[in-house]
Design an enzyme around this catalytic site. Sequence first.
Site, PDB file in Angstrom:
ATOM      1  N   HIS A  70       0.823  -1.207   0.000  1.00  0.00           N
ATOM      2  CA  HIS A  70       0.000   0.000   0.000  1.00  0.00           C
ATOM      3  C   HIS A  70       0.862   1.264   0.000  1.00  0.00           C
ATOM      4  O   HIS A  70       0.429   2.310  -0.485  1.00  0.00           O
ATOM      5  CB  HIS A  70      -0.956  -0.003   1.185  1.00  0.00           C
ATOM      6  CG  HIS A  70      -2.154  -0.865   0.968  1.00  0.00           C
ATOM      7  ND1 HIS A  70      -3.391  -0.585   1.518  1.00  0.00           N
ATOM      8  CD2 HIS A  70      -2.319  -1.999   0.255  1.00  0.00           C
ATOM      9  CE1 HIS A  70      -4.267  -1.520   1.139  1.00  0.00           C
ATOM     10  NE2 HIS A  70      -3.615  -2.382   0.381  1.00  0.00           N
ATOM     11  N   ASP A  71       2.057   1.173   0.541  1.00  0.00           N
ATOM     12  CA  ASP A  71       2.972   2.307   0.490  1.00  0.00           C
ATOM     13  C   ASP A  71       3.483   2.521  -0.930  1.00  0.00           C
ATOM     14  O   ASP A  71       3.423   3.629  -1.468  1.00  0.00           O
ATOM     15  CB  ASP A  71       4.144   2.082   1.440  1.00  0.00           C
ATOM     16  CG  ASP A  71       5.107   3.256   1.460  1.00  0.00           C
ATOM     17  OD1 ASP A  71       4.634   4.408   1.509  1.00  0.00           O
ATOM     18  OD2 ASP A  71       6.327   3.039   1.434  1.00  0.00           O
ATOM     19  N   VAL A  74       1.446   4.227  -3.900  1.00  0.00           N
ATOM     20  CA  VAL A  74       1.075   5.648  -3.822  1.00  0.00           C
ATOM     21  C   VAL A  74       2.353   6.482  -3.843  1.00  0.00           C
ATOM     22  O   VAL A  74       3.063   6.578  -2.845  1.00  0.00           O
ATOM     23  CB  VAL A  74       0.260   5.944  -2.546  1.00  0.00           C
ATOM     24  CG1 VAL A  74      -0.179   7.405  -2.530  1.00  0.00           C
ATOM     25  CG2 VAL A  74      -0.944   5.017  -2.447  1.00  0.00           C
ATOM     26  N   GLY A  76       5.160   5.794  -5.018  1.00  0.00           N
ATOM     27  CA  GLY A  76       6.371   5.013  -4.820  1.00  0.00           C
ATOM     28  C   GLY A  76       6.607   4.627  -3.372  1.00  0.00           C
ATOM     29  O   GLY A  76       5.868   5.004  -2.458  1.00  0.00           O
ATOM     30  N   SER A  80       5.091   6.983   2.926  1.00  0.00           N
ATOM     31  CA  SER A  80       3.987   7.935   3.118  1.00  0.00           C
ATOM     32  C   SER A  80       2.793   7.316   3.827  1.00  0.00           C
ATOM     33  O   SER A  80       2.053   8.012   4.530  1.00  0.00           O
ATOM     34  CB  SER A  80       3.554   8.533   1.776  1.00  0.00           C
ATOM     35  OG  SER A  80       3.119   7.520   0.879  1.00  0.00           O
ATOM     36  N   ASN A  98      -7.302   1.695   3.354  1.00  0.00           N
ATOM     37  CA  ASN A  98      -6.533   1.598   4.597  1.00  0.00           C
ATOM     38  C   ASN A  98      -7.357   1.738   5.871  1.00  0.00           C
ATOM     39  O   ASN A  98      -7.037   1.126   6.890  1.00  0.00           O
ATOM     40  CB  ASN A  98      -5.441   2.679   4.608  1.00  0.00           C
ATOM     41  CG  ASN A  98      -4.423   2.493   3.509  1.00  0.00           C
ATOM     42  OD1 ASN A  98      -4.095   1.370   3.127  1.00  0.00           O
ATOM     43  ND2 ASN A  98      -3.900   3.591   2.973  1.00  0.00           N
ATOM     44  N   PRO A 167      -5.778  -0.946  -6.073  1.00  0.00           N
ATOM     45  CA  PRO A 167      -6.967  -1.583  -6.652  1.00  0.00           C
ATOM     46  C   PRO A 167      -7.867  -2.211  -5.593  1.00  0.00           C
ATOM     47  O   PRO A 167      -7.390  -2.941  -4.722  1.00  0.00           O
ATOM     48  CB  PRO A 167      -6.380  -2.649  -7.589  1.00  0.00           C
ATOM     49  CG  PRO A 167      -4.988  -2.871  -7.104  1.00  0.00           C
ATOM     50  CD  PRO A 167      -4.527  -1.584  -6.511  1.00  0.00           C
ATOM     51  N   HIS A 197      -1.807 -13.085  -1.085  1.00  0.00           N
ATOM     52  CA  HIS A 197      -3.039 -13.547  -0.437  1.00  0.00           C
ATOM     53  C   HIS A 197      -2.942 -15.012  -0.027  1.00  0.00           C
ATOM     54  O   HIS A 197      -3.922 -15.606   0.383  1.00  0.00           O
ATOM     55  CB  HIS A 197      -4.238 -13.318  -1.354  1.00  0.00           C
ATOM     56  CG  HIS A 197      -4.652 -11.883  -1.461  1.00  0.00           C
ATOM     57  ND1 HIS A 197      -5.709 -11.452  -2.220  1.00  0.00           N
ATOM     58  CD2 HIS A 197      -4.125 -10.767  -0.886  1.00  0.00           C
ATOM     59  CE1 HIS A 197      -5.821 -10.141  -2.105  1.00  0.00           C
ATOM     60  NE2 HIS A 197      -4.871  -9.696  -1.317  1.00  0.00           N
ATOM     61  N   THR A 198      -1.750 -15.566  -0.130  1.00  0.00           N
ATOM     62  CA  THR A 198      -1.499 -16.884   0.454  1.00  0.00           C
ATOM     63  C   THR A 198      -1.622 -16.823   1.973  1.00  0.00           C
ATOM     64  O   THR A 198      -1.792 -17.844   2.624  1.00  0.00           O
ATOM     65  CB  THR A 198      -0.095 -17.401   0.079  1.00  0.00           C
ATOM     66  OG1 THR A 198       0.120 -18.669   0.685  1.00  0.00           O
ATOM     67  CG2 THR A 198       1.006 -16.468   0.571  1.00  0.00           C
ATOM     68  N   ASP A 252       2.502 -20.521   0.766  1.00  0.00           N
ATOM     69  CA  ASP A 252       2.516 -21.667  -0.134  1.00  0.00           C
ATOM     70  C   ASP A 252       1.720 -21.303  -1.382  1.00  0.00           C
ATOM     71  O   ASP A 252       1.350 -20.147  -1.561  1.00  0.00           O
ATOM     72  CB  ASP A 252       1.963 -22.933   0.546  1.00  0.00           C
ATOM     73  CG  ASP A 252       0.547 -22.753   1.091  1.00  0.00           C
ATOM     74  OD1 ASP A 252      -0.202 -21.880   0.563  1.00  0.00           O
ATOM     75  OD2 ASP A 252       0.161 -23.472   2.034  1.00  0.00           O
TER      76      ASP A 252
END
Length: 324
Positions: A70-71, A74, A76, A80, A98, A167, A197-198, A252
Amino acid sequence: MTAAATTTPMAIVSFSLLLLLLFGTSSAQLSTNFYSSSCPNVFSTVKSAVQSAVASEKRMGASLVRLFYHDCFVNGCDGSVLLDDTANFTGEKNAAPNKNSARGFGVIDNIKSQVEKVCPGVVSCADILAITARDSTVALGGPSWAVKVGRRDARTASLSGANNNIPPPTFSLSSLISSFQAQGLSAKDMVTLSGAHTFGQAQCTNFRARIYNETNIEASFATTRRANCPSTQGSGDNNLAPLDLQTPTTFDNRYYANLVSLKGLLHSDQQLFSNGSTDSQVRSYASGASSFASNFAAAMIKLGDLSPLTGSSGEIRKVCSKIN
């Protein structure tokens, strides 16, 4: 005599300078040994703190990886996302992706304070996020990689950037690809980085529409998820479900196997396997754990190269939640 043979050293230097102007130098200024003299113990200090945090709460590993993502999306990888709102400053913590969702800020603050004791005023919060993402992945059984450092911290943040660049779970495959391409990341990078998302969990409000309204979902999986996510909006919105049903705290390739079985929790997850251009890559990762792990490490390095502040840009924050 050819033109190439008569090229002068000055012409070569001028051409090199032109390339630097065209393509920039920021990511090139990052290196794995940036702190070898100024703070040689930074990596061991961060690793110890991350291991302690993840041992206390396994979910924290996923949260710290997500903070880095997430950093970087936005403006780079500039730290922030860590800045608090003040009377005169609006940060990114209350952006839709967030607010009441991003976590681990206290862990980062703790790591920063430990690093400051070892070498005050040297290591940026942006670099701490990058190192922490790697160490969190390793702590949950994932691959390691050489983290490039040398970033500096932003003095600004972008609420609109956080709202628009990260996104949401409602995105289609084409929107996901476009979102990552806007950051200089390929469709392959997108599928690979989605593999984070593992591990981790999602709130009911982010997957309610999928489990009640979508048809490309395995029936028993939808039934299981509905038990903890009522159909009425506002009821159980913050209830959690694992992004990876079988191994939610282990790195995994089960995430991809779940997509092939139509057991993706988020709409955006299942979009990666939906009779589209990324189906073959999902199948490949579902059957090839080692290729996913090595590609994930490479993609995280690429993510960390997004528009870092270097040289005299930005600052080295003393406290990650506020500018100096």
